[in-house]
Design an enzyme around this catalytic site. Structure first.
Site, PDB file in Angstrom:
ATOM      1  N   GLY A  46      60.143  -5.033  41.259  1.00  0.00           N
ATOM      2  CA  GLY A  46      61.021  -5.488  42.331  1.00  0.00           C
ATOM      3  C   GLY A  46      60.229  -5.812  43.583  1.00  0.00           C
ATOM      4  O   GLY A  46      59.121  -5.300  43.782  1.00  0.00           O
ATOM      5  N   GLN A  51      58.605  -7.491  52.435  1.00  0.00           N
ATOM      6  CA  GLN A  51      57.288  -7.120  51.898  1.00  0.00           C
ATOM      7  C   GLN A  51      56.305  -8.291  51.901  1.00  0.00           C
ATOM      8  O   GLN A  51      55.099  -8.083  51.808  1.00  0.00           O
ATOM      9  CB  GLN A  51      57.431  -6.571  50.465  1.00  0.00           C
ATOM     10  CG  GLN A  51      58.161  -5.242  50.401  1.00  0.00           C
ATOM     11  CD  GLN A  51      58.256  -4.741  48.976  1.00  0.00           C
ATOM     12  OE1 GLN A  51      59.151  -5.124  48.236  1.00  0.00           O
ATOM     13  NE2 GLN A  51      57.317  -3.900  48.574  1.00  0.00           N
ATOM     14  N   CYS A  93      55.842   1.699  44.962  1.00  0.00           N
ATOM     15  CA  CYS A  93      56.211   0.534  45.754  1.00  0.00           C
ATOM     16  C   CYS A  93      54.975  -0.326  45.951  1.00  0.00           C
ATOM     17  O   CYS A  93      53.895   0.193  46.231  1.00  0.00           O
ATOM     18  CB  CYS A  93      56.747   1.005  47.105  1.00  0.00           C
ATOM     19  SG  CYS A  93      57.198  -0.345  48.204  1.00  0.00           S
ATOM     20  N   LEU A  94      55.136  -1.634  45.809  1.00  0.00           N
ATOM     21  CA  LEU A  94      53.998  -2.540  45.982  1.00  0.00           C
ATOM     22  C   LEU A  94      53.444  -2.480  47.403  1.00  0.00           C
ATOM     23  O   LEU A  94      52.301  -2.861  47.637  1.00  0.00           O
ATOM     24  CB  LEU A  94      54.398  -3.977  45.624  1.00  0.00           C
ATOM     25  CG  LEU A  94      54.768  -4.205  44.143  1.00  0.00           C
ATOM     26  CD1 LEU A  94      55.246  -5.637  43.927  1.00  0.00           C
ATOM     27  CD2 LEU A  94      53.594  -3.890  43.228  1.00  0.00           C
ATOM     28  N   HIS A 135      66.260   0.797  45.821  1.00  0.00           N
ATOM     29  CA  HIS A 135      64.938   0.769  46.455  1.00  0.00           C
ATOM     30  C   HIS A 135      64.736  -0.547  47.217  1.00  0.00           C
ATOM     31  O   HIS A 135      64.288  -0.549  48.370  1.00  0.00           O
ATOM     32  CB  HIS A 135      63.879   0.945  45.358  1.00  0.00           C
ATOM     33  CG  HIS A 135      62.458   0.858  45.811  1.00  0.00           C
ATOM     34  ND1 HIS A 135      61.566   1.900  45.694  1.00  0.00           N
ATOM     35  CD2 HIS A 135      61.754  -0.160  46.386  1.00  0.00           C
ATOM     36  CE1 HIS A 135      60.390   1.527  46.178  1.00  0.00           C
ATOM     37  NE2 HIS A 135      60.472   0.280  46.605  1.00  0.00           N
ATOM     38  N   GLU A 136      65.088  -1.682  46.583  1.00  0.00           N
ATOM     39  CA  GLU A 136      64.854  -2.987  47.218  1.00  0.00           C
ATOM     40  C   GLU A 136      65.804  -3.218  48.398  1.00  0.00           C
ATOM     41  O   GLU A 136      65.414  -3.778  49.424  1.00  0.00           O
ATOM     42  CB  GLU A 136      64.980  -4.120  46.192  1.00  0.00           C
ATOM     43  CG  GLU A 136      63.980  -4.079  45.041  1.00  0.00           C
ATOM     44  CD  GLU A 136      62.542  -3.834  45.466  1.00  0.00           C
ATOM     45  OE1 GLU A 136      62.143  -4.272  46.555  1.00  0.00           O
ATOM     46  OE2 GLU A 136      61.818  -3.163  44.711  1.00  0.00           O
ATOM     47  N   HIS A 139      64.600  -1.649  51.508  1.00  0.00           N
ATOM     48  CA  HIS A 139      63.587  -2.437  52.232  1.00  0.00           C
ATOM     49  C   HIS A 139      64.234  -3.328  53.297  1.00  0.00           C
ATOM     50  O   HIS A 139      63.653  -3.555  54.352  1.00  0.00           O
ATOM     51  CB  HIS A 139      62.800  -3.339  51.273  1.00  0.00           C
ATOM     52  CG  HIS A 139      61.633  -2.664  50.611  1.00  0.00           C
ATOM     53  ND1 HIS A 139      60.567  -2.152  51.314  1.00  0.00           N
ATOM     54  CD2 HIS A 139      61.360  -2.435  49.304  1.00  0.00           C
ATOM     55  CE1 HIS A 139      59.686  -1.637  50.465  1.00  0.00           C
ATOM     56  NE2 HIS A 139      60.146  -1.785  49.237  1.00  0.00           N
TER      57      HIS A 139
HETATM   58 ZN    ZN Z   1      59.210  -1.122  47.530  1.00  0.00          ZN
END
Ligand code: ZN
Length: 171
Positions: A46, A51, A93-94, A135-136, A139
């Site tokens: 995701g 991000q 998380c990226l 989670h997304e 963000h």
């Molecule tokens: Zn994340």
């Protein structure tokens, strides 16, 4: 299409609240494509627009397994409209490389969203996909998964993470 640079914690932009999308134009479609490419390239399950430095309410998710068909969800202005049950799965998380922790989430959710044309959709999910949606969407509110940790765990995270980043710089 292009792979974009993923911002890493503690980049201040990751703490900002994203704006709702009102124009379903070519720039939005381009951004959605870039985000999908960036997510698959990472690889991750995701990615949210902030991000990659865009404060827009847009997320991409693909939680399909290795041997399954791709299941790309591109969600504009996503919202959790129903939620139930509890889960506590390990997340990463990226934007927070090489750190994983268990986070309490809902186990089943219903997400309403628009596609890149502005058409409304709803999607029900459980397990990994439900966690990814939460989670997304977090963000878009400037919330990272580490913000859900207890104060003690968060201070351990900060120390561990700083050390990791220093090692990376030195390497
Ligand atoms: Zn994340």
């Amino acid at each position: 299409m292009a792979v974009r640079t993923i911002l890493h914690y503690p980049e201040p932009l990751l703490k900002k609240i994203s704006e709702p999308v009102s124009e379903f134009d070519d720039a939005l479609k381009e951004l959605a494509k870039d985000m999908a490419e960036t997510m698959y390239d990472a690889p991750g399950v995701g990615l949210a627009a902030p991000q990659v430095g865009e404060l827009k309410r847009l997320i991409v998710i693909d939680c399909s397994g290795r041997d399954e068909e791709p299941d790309l969800i591109v969600a504009v202005n996503p919202e959790i409209v129903e939620a139930e049950g509890e889960s506590c799965e390990e997340e990463g998380c990226l934007s927070v490389p090489e750190y994983y922790a268990s986070v309490k989430r809902f186990n089943r959710v219903k997400m309403s969203y628009q596609d890149v044309e502005g058409k409304p959709h709803q999607r029900q999910a459980e397990g990994l996909l439900a966690v990814a949606m939460q989670h997304e969407i977090d963000h878009l509110q400037g919330i990272l998964f580490v913000d859900h940790l207890s104060p003690l765990k968060r201070s351990i995270f900060r120390k561990k993470y700083q050390k990791l980043m220093r090692q990376k710089e030195e390497a």
